[in-house]
Design a protein around this motif. Structure first.
Motif, PDB file in Angstrom:
ATOM      1  N   LEU A  15      18.860   7.092  60.203  1.00  0.00           N
ATOM      2  CA  LEU A  15      20.163   7.759  60.162  1.00  0.00           C
ATOM      3  C   LEU A  15      20.789   7.789  61.561  1.00  0.00           C
ATOM      4  O   LEU A  15      21.961   7.446  61.739  1.00  0.00           O
ATOM      5  N   LEU A  16      19.996   8.184  62.551  1.00  0.00           N
ATOM      6  CA  LEU A  16      20.505   8.237  63.918  1.00  0.00           C
ATOM      7  C   LEU A  16      20.927   6.847  64.393  1.00  0.00           C
ATOM      8  O   LEU A  16      21.966   6.688  65.038  1.00  0.00           O
ATOM      9  N   ARG A  17      20.124   5.840  64.065  1.00  0.00           N
ATOM     10  CA  ARG A  17      20.438   4.461  64.482  1.00  0.00           C
ATOM     11  C   ARG A  17      21.709   3.953  63.795  1.00  0.00           C
ATOM     12  O   ARG A  17      22.463   3.177  64.381  1.00  0.00           O
ATOM     13  N   CYS A  18      21.963   4.395  62.572  1.00  0.00           N
ATOM     14  CA  CYS A  18      23.219   4.032  61.894  1.00  0.00           C
ATOM     15  C   CYS A  18      24.414   4.732  62.550  1.00  0.00           C
ATOM     16  O   CYS A  18      25.485   4.140  62.712  1.00  0.00           O
ATOM     17  N   ILE A  19      24.215   5.993  62.925  1.00  0.00           N
ATOM     18  CA  ILE A  19      25.308   6.735  63.563  1.00  0.00           C
ATOM     19  C   ILE A  19      25.674   6.090  64.895  1.00  0.00           C
ATOM     20  O   ILE A  19      26.840   6.041  65.284  1.00  0.00           O
ATOM     21  N   ASN A  20      24.672   5.544  65.605  1.00  0.00           N
ATOM     22  CA  ASN A  20      24.951   4.917  66.899  1.00  0.00           C
ATOM     23  C   ASN A  20      25.186   3.408  66.774  1.00  0.00           C
ATOM     24  O   ASN A  20      25.259   2.705  67.776  1.00  0.00           O
ATOM     25  N   LEU A  21      25.266   2.911  65.531  1.00  0.00           N
ATOM     26  CA  LEU A  21      25.519   1.496  65.237  1.00  0.00           C
ATOM     27  C   LEU A  21      24.446   0.554  65.776  1.00  0.00           C
ATOM     28  O   LEU A  21      24.707  -0.628  66.002  1.00  0.00           O
ATOM     29  N   LEU A  22      23.241   1.092  66.022  1.00  0.00           N
ATOM     30  CA  LEU A  22      22.121   0.198  66.329  1.00  0.00           C
ATOM     31  C   LEU A  22      21.679  -0.482  65.041  1.00  0.00           C
ATOM     32  O   LEU A  22      21.074  -1.547  65.052  1.00  0.00           O
ATOM     33  N   VAL A  47      28.889   8.585  72.703  1.00  0.00           N
ATOM     34  CA  VAL A  47      27.812   9.125  71.867  1.00  0.00           C
ATOM     35  C   VAL A  47      26.489   8.640  72.464  1.00  0.00           C
ATOM     36  O   VAL A  47      26.036   7.539  72.182  1.00  0.00           O
ATOM     37  N   GLY A  48      25.906   9.464  73.334  1.00  0.00           N
ATOM     38  CA  GLY A  48      24.688   9.052  74.040  1.00  0.00           C
ATOM     39  C   GLY A  48      23.478   9.090  73.127  1.00  0.00           C
ATOM     40  O   GLY A  48      23.418   9.898  72.203  1.00  0.00           O
ATOM     41  N   MET A  49      22.517   8.205  73.401  1.00  0.00           N
ATOM     42  CA  MET A  49      21.317   8.143  72.536  1.00  0.00           C
ATOM     43  C   MET A  49      20.068   8.264  73.393  1.00  0.00           C
ATOM     44  O   MET A  49      19.913   7.554  74.385  1.00  0.00           O
ATOM     45  N   MET A  50      19.197   9.179  73.001  1.00  0.00           N
ATOM     46  CA  MET A  50      17.908   9.363  73.680  1.00  0.00           C
ATOM     47  C   MET A  50      16.794   8.899  72.753  1.00  0.00           C
ATOM     48  O   MET A  50      16.729   9.330  71.613  1.00  0.00           O
ATOM     49  N   PHE A  51      15.930   8.046  73.283  1.00  0.00           N
ATOM     50  CA  PHE A  51      14.860   7.470  72.456  1.00  0.00           C
ATOM     51  C   PHE A  51      13.514   8.117  72.780  1.00  0.00           C
ATOM     52  O   PHE A  51      13.342   8.739  73.825  1.00  0.00           O
ATOM     53  N   GLN A  52      12.539   7.877  71.885  1.00  0.00           N
ATOM     54  CA  GLN A  52      11.169   8.353  72.152  1.00  0.00           C
ATOM     55  C   GLN A  52      10.611   7.680  73.400  1.00  0.00           C
ATOM     56  O   GLN A  52       9.833   8.258  74.133  1.00  0.00           O
ATOM     57  N   SER A  53      11.017   6.413  73.592  1.00  0.00           N
ATOM     58  CA  SER A  53      10.338   5.597  74.611  1.00  0.00           C
ATOM     59  C   SER A  53      11.107   5.506  75.938  1.00  0.00           C
ATOM     60  O   SER A  53      10.857   4.616  76.734  1.00  0.00           O
ATOM     61  N   PHE A  54      12.067   6.388  76.134  1.00  0.00           N
ATOM     62  CA  PHE A  54      12.810   6.555  77.404  1.00  0.00           C
ATOM     63  C   PHE A  54      13.777   5.395  77.707  1.00  0.00           C
ATOM     64  O   PHE A  54      14.877   5.630  78.141  1.00  0.00           O
ATOM     65  N   LEU A  83      25.233  14.035  72.142  1.00  0.00           N
ATOM     66  CA  LEU A  83      23.979  13.353  72.455  1.00  0.00           C
ATOM     67  C   LEU A  83      23.118  13.288  71.198  1.00  0.00           C
ATOM     68  O   LEU A  83      22.917  14.300  70.522  1.00  0.00           O
ATOM     69  N   LEU A  84      22.612  12.098  70.904  1.00  0.00           N
ATOM     70  CA  LEU A  84      21.681  11.908  69.793  1.00  0.00           C
ATOM     71  C   LEU A  84      20.274  11.815  70.367  1.00  0.00           C
ATOM     72  O   LEU A  84      20.033  11.039  71.298  1.00  0.00           O
ATOM     73  N   PHE A  85      19.364  12.595  69.841  1.00  0.00           N
ATOM     74  CA  PHE A  85      17.974  12.573  70.304  1.00  0.00           C
ATOM     75  C   PHE A  85      17.075  12.124  69.155  1.00  0.00           C
ATOM     76  O   PHE A  85      17.051  12.764  68.106  1.00  0.00           O
ATOM     77  N   ASP A  86      16.332  11.029  69.357  1.00  0.00           N
ATOM     78  CA  ASP A  86      15.416  10.560  68.325  1.00  0.00           C
ATOM     79  C   ASP A  86      13.987  10.955  68.697  1.00  0.00           C
ATOM     80  O   ASP A  86      13.322  10.272  69.468  1.00  0.00           O
ATOM     81  N   GLY A 114      26.750  24.409  75.790  1.00  0.00           N
ATOM     82  CA  GLY A 114      27.729  23.979  74.782  1.00  0.00           C
ATOM     83  C   GLY A 114      27.721  22.493  74.478  1.00  0.00           C
ATOM     84  O   GLY A 114      28.663  21.972  73.869  1.00  0.00           O
ATOM     85  N   MET A 115      26.674  21.771  74.917  1.00  0.00           N
ATOM     86  CA  MET A 115      26.585  20.332  74.630  1.00  0.00           C
ATOM     87  C   MET A 115      26.382  20.129  73.127  1.00  0.00           C
ATOM     88  O   MET A 115      25.551  20.799  72.516  1.00  0.00           O
ATOM     89  N   THR A 116      27.121  19.210  72.554  1.00  0.00           N
ATOM     90  CA  THR A 116      26.949  18.881  71.140  1.00  0.00           C
ATOM     91  C   THR A 116      25.756  17.937  71.004  1.00  0.00           C
ATOM     92  O   THR A 116      25.706  16.905  71.673  1.00  0.00           O
ATOM     93  N   MET A 117      24.796  18.298  70.146  1.00  0.00           N
ATOM     94  CA  MET A 117      23.576  17.497  70.037  1.00  0.00           C
ATOM     95  C   MET A 117      23.170  17.316  68.583  1.00  0.00           C
ATOM     96  O   MET A 117      23.325  18.229  67.767  1.00  0.00           O
ATOM     97  N   LEU A 118      22.644  16.142  68.313  1.00  0.00           N
ATOM     98  CA  LEU A 118      22.082  15.823  66.998  1.00  0.00           C
ATOM     99  C   LEU A 118      20.647  15.389  67.267  1.00  0.00           C
ATOM    100  O   LEU A 118      20.418  14.385  67.943  1.00  0.00           O
ATOM    101  N   VAL A 119      19.687  16.174  66.780  1.00  0.00           N
ATOM    102  CA  VAL A 119      18.294  16.017  67.217  1.00  0.00           C
ATOM    103  C   VAL A 119      17.368  15.786  66.030  1.00  0.00           C
ATOM    104  O   VAL A 119      17.227  16.660  65.167  1.00  0.00           O
ATOM    105  N   VAL A 120      16.754  14.596  65.983  1.00  0.00           N
ATOM    106  CA  VAL A 120      15.667  14.363  65.026  1.00  0.00           C
ATOM    107  C   VAL A 120      14.400  14.893  65.684  1.00  0.00           C
ATOM    108  O   VAL A 120      14.042  14.465  66.786  1.00  0.00           O
ATOM    109  N   THR A 121      13.749  15.853  65.041  1.00  0.00           N
ATOM    110  CA  THR A 121      12.631  16.508  65.734  1.00  0.00           C
ATOM    111  C   THR A 121      11.542  16.993  64.781  1.00  0.00           C
ATOM    112  O   THR A 121      11.805  17.312  63.624  1.00  0.00           O
TER     113      THR A 121
END
Length: 248
Positions: A49-56, A85-92, A164-167, A192-199
Motif C-alpha cells: 500500500l505504501l509503495r503504491c502511494i509513493n508510486l514505487l 511525499v518522503g519515504m522511509m524504508f526499513q533498510s535506510f 512522510l511515509l514510514f515502512d 505537527g508533521m503529517t505521517m503515514l506509518v506501517v508499524t
C-alpha cells in the motif's frame, strides 16, 4: 467530492501481481497533521500500500489523490510528487560512499535545485533535530542501525515534504535502538508533521497516532481513532490480531 484540504486520498485502490491480488478496494484519507498507523500481520499488504502511494508500484486500479489531483494518471509529475511525499524504508537506503552530510544534501541540490550552501544549512538543521549533528563527516558504515535511520529521517525532512511515509522503520533495528528512532518520530508528530506509518510497534500506534488502519489479506478491516480500534474493535479479525499482540 475532492477535498483539496486533504493531503492524500486513497480511493478504491487495488494492486495485483499477476493473478495474485494484494490490495482490494482500499479507501482512506490523510489530513494535514495526521499521524496514521497502518497495522496488521505480515503479508497483509501494508508495505505494498505504501509503495503504491509513493508510486514505487503502479496501482492496478483506483486512485491516489494528492491535494485532489490523481497522481496515478499524472505520472509525469512523479519526481516532484515524491519530493513532497518522503519515504522511509526499513533498510535506510543511504549512499554508502557519501558522508552523513552529503547524504542529506544531494537530494536537495539534484531534485529541488537548491544551491549547496542553502542545502547544507537545511541538512544541518535536521541532523541537529534528530541528534546526528556530531556525525556529519561519518560514512554510513560507521553508524549503528538506529543512527542510520535517524540520518534517513533527516534526509527526508531536508526535502521539506508535506507528508512522510514510514515502512516499518524500526523492523531492521536491534531492540535497544528502536526507542531512539521512535522518539524522533514522536517529536515529529508533536511538531505537527503529517505521517503515514506501517508499524509493528503497537505502543506507537496507540499512543502517538490519531488514526489507525488495521489491514488483513489486502483489505482494510477496521479504521478509526486508536481508542476505537484498540479498546473497542468491532471486527473479529481486529480482535484476534490485538489479542495475539497483547499476549506477546
Amino acid at each position: 467530492m475532492n477535498n483539496e484540504n486533504n493531503i492524500l486520498e486513497v480511493k478504491h485502490l487495488s494492486k495485483s501481481f499477476g493473478t495474485h491480488q494484494v490490495l482490494k478496494d482500499i479507501d482512506f484519507i490523510v489530513r494535514p497533521g495526521d499521524v496514521t498507523s497502518i497495522i496488521g500481520a505480515s503479508g497483509s499488504g501494508k508495505s505494498t500500500l505504501l509503495r503504491c502511494i509513493n508510486l514505487l508500484e503502479t496501482p492496478t486500479g483506483g486512485k491516489v489523490l494528492f491535494h485532489g489531483k490523481d497522481i496515478v494518471k499524472n505520472n509525469s509529475g512523479t519526481t516532484e510528487y515524491r519530493s513532497r511525499v518522503g519515504m522511509m524504508f526499513q533498510s535506510f537506503n543511504l549512499f554508502d560512499n557519501m558522508t552523513v552530510l552529503e547524504n542529506c544534501i544531494i537530494g536537495q541540490t539534484k531534485v529541488l535545485k537548491r544551491n549547496k550552501e542553502q542545502a547544507k544549512e537545511n541538512a544541518l538543521k535536521y541532523l541537529e533535530k534528530v541528534g546526528m549533528a556530531p556525525y556529519i563527516n561519518a560514512k554510513p558504515s560507521q553508524l549503528s542501525g538506529g543512527q542510520k535511520q535517524r540520518v534517513a529521517i533527516a534526509r527526508a525532512l531536508a526535502m521539506d515534504p508535506e507528508v512522510l511515509l514510514f515502512d516499518e522503520p524500526t523492523s531492521a533495528l536491534d531492540p535497544e535502538m528502536v526507542g531512539e528512532v521512535l522518539s524522533v518520530m514522536q517529536s515529529l508528530a508533536n511538531d505537527g508533521m503529517t505521517m503515514l506509518v506501517v508499524t509493528h510497534e503497537m505502543a506507537f500506534a496507540h499512543d502517538v497516532s490519531n488514526y489507525v488502519v488495521f489491514m488483513a489479506d489486502g483489505v482494510i478491516c477496521e479504521k478509526g481513532s486508536p481508542n476505537d480500534v484498540f479498546n473497542n474493535p468491532q471486527n473479529p479479525r481486529t480482535k484476534e490480531f490485538l489479542t495475539r499482540f497483547h499476549k506477546n
